[in-house]
Design a protein around this motif. Structure first.
Motif, PDB file in Angstrom:
ATOM      1  N   LEU E 252       0.873  -1.171   0.000  1.00  0.00           N
ATOM      2  CA  LEU E 252       0.000   0.000   0.000  1.00  0.00           C
ATOM      3  C   LEU E 252       0.907   1.216   0.000  1.00  0.00           C
ATOM      4  O   LEU E 252       1.890   1.264   0.755  1.00  0.00           O
ATOM      5  CB  LEU E 252      -0.893   0.019   1.245  1.00  0.00           C
ATOM      6  N   VAL E 253       0.602   2.182  -0.853  1.00  0.00           N
ATOM      7  CA  VAL E 253       1.377   3.424  -0.856  1.00  0.00           C
ATOM      8  C   VAL E 253       0.426   4.559  -0.548  1.00  0.00           C
ATOM      9  O   VAL E 253      -0.662   4.640  -1.124  1.00  0.00           O
ATOM     10  CB  VAL E 253       2.071   3.664  -2.212  1.00  0.00           C
ATOM     11  N   ILE E 261      -3.821   5.101   7.971  1.00  0.00           N
ATOM     12  CA  ILE E 261      -4.983   4.247   7.775  1.00  0.00           C
ATOM     13  C   ILE E 261      -4.551   2.981   7.036  1.00  0.00           C
ATOM     14  O   ILE E 261      -5.013   1.884   7.323  1.00  0.00           O
ATOM     15  CB  ILE E 261      -6.080   5.022   7.019  1.00  0.00           C
ATOM     16  N   CYS E 262      -3.622   3.169   6.112  1.00  0.00           N
ATOM     17  CA  CYS E 262      -3.085   2.013   5.390  1.00  0.00           C
ATOM     18  C   CYS E 262      -2.395   1.042   6.358  1.00  0.00           C
ATOM     19  O   CYS E 262      -2.476  -0.176   6.201  1.00  0.00           O
ATOM     20  CB  CYS E 262      -2.085   2.463   4.326  1.00  0.00           C
ATOM     21  N   ASP E 304      -2.091   2.232  -4.531  1.00  0.00           N
ATOM     22  CA  ASP E 304      -1.873   3.571  -4.004  1.00  0.00           C
ATOM     23  C   ASP E 304      -3.212   4.080  -3.488  1.00  0.00           C
ATOM     24  O   ASP E 304      -4.244   3.920  -4.151  1.00  0.00           O
ATOM     25  CB  ASP E 304      -1.336   4.433  -5.152  1.00  0.00           C
ATOM     26  N   VAL E 305      -3.202   4.644  -2.295  1.00  0.00           N
ATOM     27  CA  VAL E 305      -4.447   5.142  -1.701  1.00  0.00           C
ATOM     28  C   VAL E 305      -4.289   6.625  -1.421  1.00  0.00           C
ATOM     29  O   VAL E 305      -3.284   7.056  -0.842  1.00  0.00           O
ATOM     30  CB  VAL E 305      -4.778   4.410  -0.387  1.00  0.00           C
ATOM     31  N   GLU E 306      -5.253   7.408  -1.844  1.00  0.00           N
ATOM     32  CA  GLU E 306      -5.185   8.846  -1.599  1.00  0.00           C
ATOM     33  C   GLU E 306      -6.579   9.375  -1.324  1.00  0.00           C
ATOM     34  O   GLU E 306      -7.575   8.765  -1.706  1.00  0.00           O
ATOM     35  CB  GLU E 306      -4.596   9.581  -2.821  1.00  0.00           C
ATOM     36  N   PHE E 328      -5.247   1.899  -7.887  1.00  0.00           N
ATOM     37  CA  PHE E 328      -5.505   3.113  -7.113  1.00  0.00           C
ATOM     38  C   PHE E 328      -6.845   3.015  -6.407  1.00  0.00           C
ATOM     39  O   PHE E 328      -7.821   2.542  -6.964  1.00  0.00           O
ATOM     40  CB  PHE E 328      -5.492   4.333  -8.040  1.00  0.00           C
ATOM     41  N   HIS E 329      -6.858   3.470  -5.182  1.00  0.00           N
ATOM     42  CA  HIS E 329      -8.140   3.656  -4.511  1.00  0.00           C
ATOM     43  C   HIS E 329      -8.167   5.045  -3.893  1.00  0.00           C
ATOM     44  O   HIS E 329      -7.250   5.443  -3.184  1.00  0.00           O
ATOM     45  CB  HIS E 329      -8.359   2.603  -3.430  1.00  0.00           C
TER      46      HIS E 329
END
Ligand code: TPP
Ligand code: TPP
Ligand code: SF4
Ligand code: SF4
Ligand code: SF4
Ligand code: SF4
Ligand code: SF4
Ligand code: SF4
Ligand code: MG
Ligand code: MG
Lengths: 182, 355, 95, 274, 355, 274, 95, 182
Positions: E252-253, E261-262, E304-306, E328-329
């Motif tokens: 997870l990035v 949170i990741c 990748d989470v943003e 991506f999420h």
């Protein structure tokens, strides 16, 4: 035919309009044209130049750094652009104010005392037309009639009475080019 | 019936705005695009279009926001520092989904910089210089003719998607003269859009133009809607130009003015026997990602050329996704690369690849 | 009024020929040159020897290039060093 | 140029050398101050910016505050003021010179700070900064060059452009019904309590030049006394964009500009609550 | 000697500014960061630091420009719409090479949006929301402790490179309370930098702060200098955090709050036997490109989470360069993703890869 | 709450029903206008924004211009004005409402346009837009709610905060020596030739409410007559951020705010060149 | 002055208990309730039957929730339809 | 030990300070803590909530959506967060104003008539302390003495004379929790 030209001098010498006249005239002959000024602060009092391209085919880059013809109307312009003439190309300069003349020998060079000639025509403003005439003599890429039409486009309406004078100047330039050639 | 004229880029663009039936222009002077406002001040009375010199770029973009909310055809233009001041307003416009036309005649940055041509605002234009997730439709003309055509096209796209459209051009294109075919005068807007704030008749609910939604989940819905719209735009509105790409072994990629210089460089290369093609993204958003990816399968390498430190090249690399090397050559601060220089860099970077 | 003897020295290479000094001179001492300086401007010259050193010209000159001198009544000091003097003259005449 | 009085100038100078020159150091009654550098200025012939620069330099030299003065140049024709004034200077974004000056003064309260701004800069895009800097009574000097036009960008209408006056963006003359009346921002500023001294001057004549200098000098002196904000407007010209010779421009300025922007003090310490 | 306190992120950051010896703060209120100005208005008198509420963000950033030109430690803070208004000024500051500290407590955009936390300003911060080619050094804290530490570190970096440093945080980090160790009070600046505009002594040439160079070739030199500086920064100042990356099969990035949170999601994943690690870029510029590229050689995929529509993911993809899939999420408009949701998305996207 | 007079209210209502009610349509002498929607307003108890909204709605209803009016809401507590007024509305970025209104009016010159702005919005970040909109004499109405504070963001100092007044960003009271005096922007605006009508009102008492309404009405009427800009300031309260009850707030407003911002006309058509 | 008979109806669910109406009422007819409405506010109630229908309370009410009635001298029309009447009463009492 | 809590109610009910008190007290016991308010416009008059985490180990995510304990001080909050209690978790609510009580049966539920009890203590403001007491009875994660220290941090100096009252309220809450439990 593709003619790539740069015209350089002081602001106020009619550098930009020379290029515009060539382009307008080119349009009348259905040629492709592009005119690119060096705009900006130099325009104020300082030096100015424009690149003009007149061609039978579509013009790709309007910005180039080697030219078929360089027209230099003062010493700084001459110094700056002498090397930008393509080998075998043409360099025309206003000779009245030049102290250090050009030195290349792989190009054709035309020194025109246009200021002095303009003074004789009693209007210093037509100096550029004399030079333009000289250029057209060397490179008859556009009909003289169309050049006159081009002048009409560039010259504000209220100065159109000066067109005969401009024509005279063009012809003077052509004569001078002839003479220098000889 | 169209008319051929020799015109300066900025003036041609302004004339196109009048011809496209633009209803109002709000702007603030800045070199090298002041001719747009000046031309309009002279000629807009032909159609009765509103032309207002605002007190600042911040005011101008918010005037665009206000006027665009009435559903009319509204535009502004500026150059780099002025565009930076508009970023908040642009974010508002994008979020409120207002159609309008923005023009950035880019000059050399950063800071006050120079007034010479540049492409240093690619990121700002394409990734969103303002806050939040939004996209402008970005068109990059490379001729004065396109400065004209993209005005009409830009308005059409803006209304089709209720999205601001940006014409990203540069000082050279703004200042140079070329032949243009002008299109005939179009009508100004007379029909009100059903979402526009024009006064609420009894027959409909009131219209509200806003970009606020204080509840995060509702604001997310707005964002989801926007992203979905951008997807549709990506599916439908990609524009690009290929030049001698068919048999190319190396590709030059550039947008706007640079693409033309690349063409000349490609000509020079071919004279030397190097098979170079030129790919020009015309719509910078939506970006022709798929097409570049496809071409990346056919050529040995790409050199992206820009008048900046390397901005679009990121999108090119994202498109290529590691398939082939993507090199970059850039000039900055108002310097325009020459065809010869581009060819030379190409030869240097692909020294092995070139026969 | 006793006639005061004045003089001016201008840096003609920086003169832009705006003629504001000319208009400001109560003595009509000034005129534009016929020749141009290397920047392409006609420049200002003192044509009459009636300058009173009133400084008007210098005050209105946008380029700040006019030095004004006025003869004082008190006994002259030895003149400035030769090098200085030459300097001034050189500038005035040739540049 | 009247031919009859024009003598051959080289001959003339030679004659001068022949005479005993009075041009000696001890006779020198006026020369540009040291704080003004020798760099030739980029201004158009006859432009008022040059005189204004020189006056600032004179005051700084005479007050002996060159080492303690920081100037702020605007975006406008005078953007290069830092090339001519031999002091530390900061160039400011268009319209923000007074915010920049505010900050410099706040962190260096013992230094002298001034901003130098055109009418487009100060009265259009910078209106907010101008009003609030003045209203806070920042202890600094604002020099406002009002030439009724956007000089640098080639002659567009400024907030101060006179009614009916032509500019590239008011080609048929300023129409007050759609473009508003010229903004007398100095009159507004004079009313803010933070403003200690507010005056309008010009640099068209020797007498006005002297008055303008005096005003600038007061601006620095009040700053020393921590009196608050001093605002010195200089009604100026723009021969290039007015499309006049410098002499015509100054004449037009006297007749037209002065009528609308009358010279004189708008707020002086004794008359503070006016 | 440091002190442990329970503090709100915004207040901790303000306290850190005082402790770091910051000389002046210029700012304008905006939720969710107004506490910074408010805290300083209450406590800055301890060091005599200048605190000025500007009339607008445009004024504030130009005040920062002016004050930073004196070589002192200057800062401002704002939130998304306010940062957009600062873009012109930031471009000026970057070009004039003025050290200063900027803080963006991001809220949900675009437009007026919400005041809930978001990461929608990544592009603006990292690619340059202002015009021209420039870079900010961008630090993304993920704890209140880092809100404190990065103030001190930010000033140090700003002066080391004569470059503006941006702390990119969000409304949640600004509003939440956590334990912080405060560092001892540092001296305010007393020595003048040799380039600063502080009054020109006879002993040196005058100093000029400017971003203007009207000659294109000279402006290009300035740009080349800036780009060279950015290279050095990329070589020296990359910061990141690895969390259970050693044996991870999926990465997870995320940056800032999202990284935390990741981590929780990774914990949940490991509880289910899925080997998930978390990679957190701390410096967003310079971006840990090489490290990500290296990790991409070790894992099967990256998500990748943003809190945006997908911004940093472009830099992740550029770093990965096609090696492995990068999914991506994102959540938008002020919505914060939950650990459970992240895990679920991860399972969906890597359905095949996960044992 | 005085216990002695308080009766059980449910009983009370039941009594009322028992009586013959006079609450019939024909007896109705006052109710909120249609143009004000039924949506409950988000304002704090006692906040002046609510009254101001209602007055605008009343005027629009009474003039019958609901279909022709476009309002512009600012960023500030009244950002949601469009939730309450049943007319087409545009929300504007912080400070830019008058620019937004200008543009709407320019493209729809026959419609009625007004902006509604707080003191932070209009007199801080929006100073430039305010001054220039007024100076151009845009033919529209600006309604300016001056509550001496930034309400929405939680009580920071506004340009109009009174000397010595505490706010979250002037925790020791507004210090005019560093923060400037309160900006009387209405006084400045009244002097611009483009401004046709400029007045200061309040909504604290029935009489003032009536006057304020009259002023708003004039603003719309002058707009119809294309007279130029009307500017109506409403001195208002912010109980929440002043940290007072609504009654205390109104009292403080009457005593403190009115002293600094005296109610009354600043420019009326007959006295235009004042 | 002849005593005029007035009355008011307020939408108590929207009342925020600011008490401005109470202060504005020349008749002291109004008070706050002891109970809270569902928004958590005490709300305004008419406690005295001396209302003159002067509208003061309605004018200053920020929520715009007060309807004011005043008995006219002219002969009453038949009252409003039952449904209307009920509606008003319902709102007043229960909401 | 990690306790993840959400406290929700009307603005003005002391929702945010309850969370802060827990966190300050946690700090005194050298625990890791995090407090996250729902900030924003809802704070004005509307609803407010905060998440508090108290843990012996480092806290990763300060934002979560399942809680060990939910404390609801009004109906909307109860409705909104009932489902957010982890199975087996604790739900405490202020019962005086609740019309629709919770229905879950996989969690422990504590209904406290805190408002009424606060009225008895002659200060409606201590309602939240009663609830807090009840919570601490159920989850004695922090020493009562430290809670009092926490109150001192959160309560402005000028209200410190109210600390005994608060203590009383806490104890009342503990008693009530005991009773309900029984
Ligand atoms: C943000 C921004 N907008 C516009 C410009 C373009 N611009 C440069 S100077 C100027 C106006 C100059 O006019 P003025 O301030 O009156 O100064 P003058 O040149 O007349 O002395 C403008 C609009 C700019 N550089 N930056
Ligand atoms: C560009 C920008 N800066 C700051 C803000 C934050 N902000 C919102 S409202 C406001 C001030 C509101 O005060 P005022 O205009 O007086 O209105 P009030 O709430 O008092 O009615 C501020 C600073 C914003 N939304 N946008
Ligand atoms: S000093 Fe006076 S008299 Fe002498 S040239 Fe100048 S203006 Fe004329
Ligand atoms: S005023 Fe100065 S620049 Fe102008 S003509 Fe005289 S000497 Fe030359
Ligand atoms: S353009 Fe006008 S203001 Fe600028 S230098 Fe020339 S004359 Fe002066
Ligand atoms: S914060 Fe102030 S201005 Fe805003 S609604 Fe509440 S009382 Fe009104
Ligand atoms: S109408 Fe007049 S008398 Fe009746 S309650 Fe309202 S204020 Fe009181
Ligand atoms: S003025 Fe309106 S909101 Fe306030 S108490 Fe009276 S009825 Fe309720
Ligand atoms: Mg000007
Ligand atoms: Mg306010």
């Amino acid at each position: 035919m593709t003619e790539e030209i740069i015209i350089a001098g002081f602001g106020g010498q009619g550098v930009l309009s020379m290029g515009q006249i060539l382009c307008y005239s080119g349009v009348m002959e259905n040629k492709e044209v592009s005119w690119m000024p060096s705009y900006g602060p130099e325009m104020r009092g300082g030096t100015a130049n424009c690149m003009a391209i007149i061609s039978d085919t579509k013009i790709s880059s309007p910005i180039i750094n080697k030219f078929d013809t360089v027209i230099a109307l003062n010493q700084p312009s001459l110094d700056k652009f002498e090397q930008a003439v393509k080998p075998g190309g043409l360099l025309i300069y206003e000779a009245s104010t030049i102290v250090n003349p050009p030195t290349r020998n792989d190009i054709e060079i035309l020194a025109i005392e246009a200021s002095n000639e303009a003074a004789k025509l009693k209007n210093s403003k037509v100096m550029n037309m004399i030079i333009l005439g000289a250029f057209l003599k060397k490179k008859p890429i556009i009909e003289l009639d169309n050049i006159i039409e081009g002048i009409k486009k560039v010259l504000p309406e209220r100065y159109h009475h000066l067109i005969p004078l401009n024509k005279e100047a063009l012809q003077k330039g052509m004569e001078l080019a002839e003479m220098v050639k000889a | 019936m169209s008319e051929t004229k020799l015109m300066k880029g900025n003036e041609a663009l302004a004339e196109a705005a009048i011809l496209a039936g633009c209803d109002a222009y709000f702007g603030y002077p800045i070199t090298p695009q002041s001719e747009v406002l000046e031309y309009l001040a002279n000629y807009a009375h032909r159609t009765g279009m509103v032309v207002l010199q605002a007190e600042s770029e911040v005011a101008a973009i918010n005037m665009v926001y206000g006027a665009a909310g009435t559903g009319k055809q509204i535009m502004t233009s500026s150059s780099s520092p002025g565009m930076s001041l508009m970023q908040e307003g642009i974010s508002y416009i994008a979020c409120a989904e207002l159609p309008c036309l923005l023009v950035n005649v880019v000059r050399g940055g950063p800071g006050l910089g120079t007034i010479q041509p540049s492409q240093g605002d690619y990121f700002q234009s394409v990734k969103g210089g303002g806050h939040g997730d939004y996209k402008l439709i970005v068109l990059a003309p490379s001729t004065v003719q396109e400065m004209v055509d993209f005005v009409r096209e830009g308005f059409a796209l803006a209304f089709k998607y209720k999205n601001p459209v940006l014409i990203l051009t540069d000082g050279a294109l703004g200042q140079m003269m070329e032949k243009v075919d002008l299109f005939p005068q179009m009508e100004r807007k007379t029909v009100f859009e059903d979402w526009a704030t024009v006064g609420k008749p009894k027959t409909r609910e009131r219209n509200v133009i806003t970009s606020l939604n204080i509840k995060a989940d509702e604001m997310e819905k707005i964002n989801i809607h926007l992203q979905a719209k951008y997807k549709v735009i990506e599916e439908n509105e990609i524009r690009y130009e290929e030049y001698m790409c068919d048999d190319a072994e190396i590709l030059l990629v550039g947008f706007g003015l640079v693409a033309r210089i690349c063409k000349k460089a490609a000509q020079l290369a071919r004279e030397k026997g190097i098979k170079v093609g030129v790919f020009r993204p015309i719509s910078l958003f939506p970006f022709p990602t798929a097409k570049i990816n496809e071409l990346a399968g056919k050529v040995k390498g790409i050199m992206d050329v820009e008048m900046n430190a390397g901005q679009m090249v990121e999108d090119v690399r994202l498109a290529v996704n590691g398939k082939i090397p993507v090199e970059f050559h850039g000039r900055m601060g108002g310097v325009v690369p020459s065809p010869e220089e581009i060819l030379q860099k190409l030869e240097e970077k692909f020294v092995g690849e070139i026969a | 009024m006793a006639k005061v003897k004045g003089d001016i020295v201008i840096d003609i290479e920086k003169c832009k020929g705006c003629e504001l000094c000319i208009a400001a001179c109560p003595q009509d001492s000034l005129e534009l040159s016929r020749k141009l300086n290397t920047k392409g401007y006609q420049y200002m010259v003192r044509i009459e020897d009636n300058c009173t050193g009133c400084t008007n010209c210098a005050l209105v000159c946008p380029e700040g290039i006019i030095k004004v001198y006025r003869q004082t009544t008190k006994k002259k000091e030895p003149v400035a060093t030769i090098s200085n003097l030459t300097g001034d003259i050189t500038v005035t005449v040739n540049s | 140029m009247s031919e009859k009085t024009l003598v051959n100038e080289e001959q003339h100078f030679e004659d001068m050398i022949a005479e005993e020159s009075i041009c000696t150091t001890e006779n020198l009654v006026y020369e540009k101050p040291d704080t003004l550098l020798d760099t030739p200025m980029h201004y158009c012939p006859g432009c008022g910016h040059g005189v204004a620069h020189r006056l600032i330099a004179e005051v700084i030299s005479e007050l002996g505050i060159q080492e303690e003065t920081i100037g702020v140049a605007p975006v406008g024709c005078s953007v290069f003021a830092y090339n001519y004034l031999n002091i530390d200077m900061s160039e400011a974004a268009h319209g923000r010179a007074s915010a920049v000056a505010t900050a410099i003064k706040r962190v260096l309260p013992e230094k002298y700070v001034f901003s130098y701004q055109g009418d487009g800069d100060l009265a259009a895009i910078g209106t907010g900064e101008t009003i609030h800097t003045c209203n806070r009574g920042e202890n600094l000097l604002i020099i406002f060059i009002n030439n009724g036009i956007y000089g640098m960008t080639g002659g567009q209408m400024a907030p101060t452009t006179l009614p009916g006056m032509k500019s590239t963006t008011s080609p048929f003359g300023r129409d007050v019904s759609t473009m508003g009346s010229p903004l007398k921002i100095t009159e507004l500023i004079a009313q803010l309590p933070g403003v200690y001294y507010c005056t309008r001057t010009a640099v068209n004549s020797p007498a006005n030049v002297r008055r303008a200098k005096k005003a600038i000098q007061k601006g620095f002196e009040y700053q020393k006394l921590k009196k608050g904000l001093s605002f010195v407007e200089i009604v100026s010209n723009c021969p290039s964009n007015w499309k006049m010779t410098p002499l015509e421009a100054n004449k037009w300025m006297e007749e037209q500009m002065f009528a609308f922007y009358p010279l004189g003090d708008l707020k002086v310490p004794n008359d503070k609550e006016k």
